[in-house]
Design a protein around this motif. Structure first.
Motif, short mmCIF file in Angstrom:
data_model
loop_
_atom_site.label_atom_id
_atom_site.label_comp_id
_atom_site.label_asym_id
_atom_site.label_seq_id
_atom_site.Cartn_x
_atom_site.Cartn_y
_atom_site.Cartn_z
N HIS A 316 37.94 -9.96 20.57
CA HIS A 316 37.20 -10.72 19.57
C HIS A 316 38.12 -11.81 19.01
N PRO A 317 37.59 -12.82 18.37
CA PRO A 317 38.40 -13.97 17.96
C PRO A 317 39.61 -13.63 17.10
N ILE A 318 39.49 -12.66 16.20
CA ILE A 318 40.62 -12.34 15.33
C ILE A 318 41.73 -11.66 16.13
N ASP A 319 41.36 -10.76 17.03
CA ASP A 319 42.36 -10.18 17.94
C ASP A 319 43.04 -11.27 18.76
N TYR A 320 42.23 -12.19 19.26
CA TYR A 320 42.77 -13.29 20.07
C TYR A 320 43.76 -14.12 19.26
N MET A 350 38.62 -19.60 12.84
CA MET A 350 37.69 -18.60 13.36
C MET A 350 36.23 -19.04 13.26
N ILE A 351 35.95 -20.04 12.45
CA ILE A 351 34.55 -20.42 12.22
C ILE A 351 33.86 -20.86 13.51
N PRO A 352 34.44 -21.78 14.29
CA PRO A 352 33.77 -22.15 15.55
C PRO A 352 33.83 -21.06 16.61
N LEU A 353 34.68 -20.06 16.41
CA LEU A 353 34.76 -18.94 17.35
C LEU A 353 33.76 -17.84 17.00
N PRO A 361 27.07 -12.31 10.92
CA PRO A 361 25.83 -13.08 11.07
C PRO A 361 24.57 -12.35 10.61
N THR A 362 24.55 -11.01 10.70
CA THR A 362 23.38 -10.24 10.29
C THR A 362 23.84 -8.94 9.67
N VAL A 363 22.89 -8.21 9.10
CA VAL A 363 23.22 -6.92 8.50
C VAL A 363 23.70 -5.93 9.57
N ALA A 364 23.39 -6.20 10.83
CA ALA A 364 23.85 -5.33 11.93
C ALA A 364 25.27 -5.65 12.37
N GLY A 365 25.86 -6.70 11.83
CA GLY A 365 27.23 -7.04 12.18
C GLY A 365 27.30 -8.04 13.32
N TRP A 366 28.44 -8.06 14.00
CA TRP A 366 28.65 -8.98 15.11
C TRP A 366 27.96 -8.44 16.36
N LYS A 367 27.24 -9.31 17.05
CA LYS A 367 26.40 -8.88 18.17
C LYS A 367 27.19 -8.23 19.29
N ALA A 368 28.47 -8.56 19.42
CA ALA A 368 29.27 -8.03 20.52
C ALA A 368 29.34 -6.50 20.51
N TYR A 369 29.00 -5.87 19.37
CA TYR A 369 29.12 -4.42 19.27
C TYR A 369 27.77 -3.69 19.31
N TYR A 370 26.67 -4.47 19.51
CA TYR A 370 25.39 -3.78 19.62
C TYR A 370 24.39 -4.47 20.55
N LYS A 377 30.86 -9.72 26.03
CA LYS A 377 30.76 -11.01 26.71
C LYS A 377 30.25 -12.10 25.77
N ILE A 378 29.60 -11.69 24.69
CA ILE A 378 29.08 -12.65 23.71
C ILE A 378 30.19 -13.51 23.14
N TRP A 379 31.41 -12.97 23.08
CA TRP A 379 32.51 -13.73 22.47
C TRP A 379 32.89 -14.98 23.28
N ILE A 380 32.61 -14.99 24.57
CA ILE A 380 33.00 -16.12 25.42
C ILE A 380 31.74 -16.84 25.88
N ASN A 381 31.62 -18.10 25.51
CA ASN A 381 30.49 -18.90 25.95
C ASN A 381 30.93 -20.36 26.07
N ALA A 382 29.98 -21.21 26.41
CA ALA A 382 30.32 -22.62 26.66
C ALA A 382 30.86 -23.31 25.42
#
Length: 496
Positions: A316-320, A350-353, A361-370, A377-382
């Protein structure tokens, strides 16, 4: 941890698994409170002093913005200084689990983060109780509007769906494996009466119970909770609700799966469910939901070190970011106000990442974990991949923050290696620090040729430099910087 140094990796290898696990879970003091670093219009607090116990006067232009910037830098300061300890990684886990965002008063956010930090390795059930009446959560999920005359279901729904037991499969209209829609309604009634106090003139952010707003009638739960009736418990009724929920073993499985996805892999197949999740859940239940022993067991298990899942997570971006900041031991300005300034700059990166502490982004947290099937894979995109590459270049080349050069010190980093004069050893050792899997020889040879680091020229040049020929420093630095810039953009660097 976040970005272990090479010395810490060697220490772990030398100490062995048991001692390293013990070190990771050692108790630590809380970080010092955040301070103003670039806001001078607060009549009561100067730069360099903390604001957490002072009222937020919204009539003072920019005051809460100054506090938010301070809080953001403070969070990154805690990560940077966390060392060989798991607490800050667990803090981020709980922040992603018990999402709070859109909070206008920074004192709410500070209290919320302190609550998570104090209980990061404690008792899950107790943490659910504490977060239920936390002022930030009461504000975020409308608990403060939840009254007997106007019940609000926002928190009761997320308490069940996201925080404790999960929906399970739909088996009928409004009926899921673990609860029903009517349970959401009844639990909302049981949670009435709590709200945060008027914040404008208080030095401490607080929550309180108002008996006049609480529904004292019985609440009938469904067959999913054995048709239990919740009787009036006044200010303790929310604890009775949580007691009822935690009587279901599925709570332990639910949080075990979330821990597994955070630390190991998104793919929870039937074998993992049976051999990893279920034993974790039973250990949690046996420990009355104390988290630490279960997490220690997971991180000590053979499964955790299985080669088939090494490098299966996209960082994830903070780890990176902290793979660069901490692993390369990025030097910051020793003046604490300027240190905060630089840390805020790192936070902004971290904002653009698309990973922003205090703003999931939502009450469910970051999408990469659900979000199946993509998960990490959501963390890496165009959008985010070029940003990652550009930022690693920016840190390698260096940039100016208020007259201070923020730059990875590649020369010092390489000097800490065991055999930097040998090109093969140099590259394979850097790879062993940055990558989850070793490079093959073809990759090593390509990196050597691309950056002019080949024997015997490199060995002679580096040995000459390391024994005092400072005139070679610019050339050595330039080659090493180019090598590191390339390696920080290789696909392998984004895996853990």
């Amino acid at each position: 941890t976040f970005g272990p140094t090479y010395a810490q990796m060697k220490q772990a290898t030398s100490d062995g698994l048991d001692a390293t696990i013990s070190l990771l879970f050692e108790s630590q003091p809380l970080p010092a409170d955040p301070i103003y670093y670039n806001f001078e219009d607060d009549p009561n607090i100067a730069n360099g002093e903390t604001w957490v116990n002072e009222p937020t006067n919204f009539t003072i232009s920019g005051l809460n913005g100054g506090r938010k910037r301070s809080l953001q830098a403070w969070s990154f300061k805690a990560i940077r200084e966390s060392g060989m300890n798991i607490r800050e990684k667990m803090l981020l886990f709980w922040h992603n689990h018990f999402v709070v965002a859109d909070t206008n008063d920074s004192r709410f956010q500070h209290r919320y983060m302190t609550l998570l930090r104090e209980n990061a390795l404690g008792n899950f059930k107790e943490l659910v109780e504490l977060i239920t009446v936390d002022p930030s959560m009461l504000q975020y999920l409308n608990g403060t509007q939840n009254s007997k005359n106007a019940p609000n279901e926002n928190y009761s729904r997320e308490l069940l769906e996201l925080f404790t037991i999960g929906k399970g499969d739909a088996v009928g209209s409004g009926d899921y494996t673990n609860y029903t829609e009517d349970d959401v309604v009844q639990i909302a009634r049981a949670l009435t009466g709590w709200r945060h106090f008027d914040i404008d003139n208080l030095t401490q952010v607080q929550a309180g119970y108002n008996p006049n707003r609480h529904d004292t009638d019985d609440k009938q739960l469904s067959h999913r909770f054995n048709d239990v009736i919740i009787t009036n418990g006044d200010e303790n009724e929310y604890k009775n609700v949580i007691d009822i929920i935690f009587q279901k073993d599925e709570v332990a499985r639910f949080i075990s799966r979330k821990l597994y996805r955070w630390f190991v892999h998104f793919d929870i197949n039937s074998e993992v469910e049976a051999n990893i999740i279920e034993p974790m859940a039973q250990m949690l239940i046996g420990d009355n939901y104390d988290v630490q022993a279960t997490l220690m067991a997971l991180l000590s298990s053979e499964h955790f070190y299985d080669m088939s899942i090494r490098g299966c997570m996209i960082t994830h971006p903070i780890d990176y970011l902290f793979k660069m900041v901490n692993t390369f031991e990025l030097e910051l300005n020793q003046d604490i106000l300027q240190e905060y300034n630089i840390l805020k700059r790192l936070y902004t990166a971290m904002i653009p990442l698309q990973m922003i502490i205090y703003a999931p982004p939502t009450v469910a947290g970051w999408k990469a974990y659900y979000q199946a099937p993509q998960f990490y894979k959501i963390w890496i995109n165009a959008v985010t991949l070029p940003v990652r590459m550009n930022y690693s270049d920016e840190l390698s080349d260096g940039y100016n923050v208020s007259g201070f050069q923020v730059k990875l010190n590649v020369l010092n980093f390489v000097a800490s290696l065991d055999n930097p004069a040998d090109p093969d050893d140099l590259i394979t050792e850097i790879a062993s620090i940055l990558f989850a899997q070793p490079l093959d020889q073809e990759q090593v040879d390509s990196l050597k040729a691309s950056h002019g680091i080949t024997n015997p020229e490199w060995q002679d040049e580096y040995l000459d430099y390391s024994t005092g020929n400072v005139s070679l420093e610019p050339a050595i630095d330039n080659k090493l910087k180019g090598l590191v810039k390339t390696m920080l953009k290789m696909p392998e660097v984004y895996l853990m």
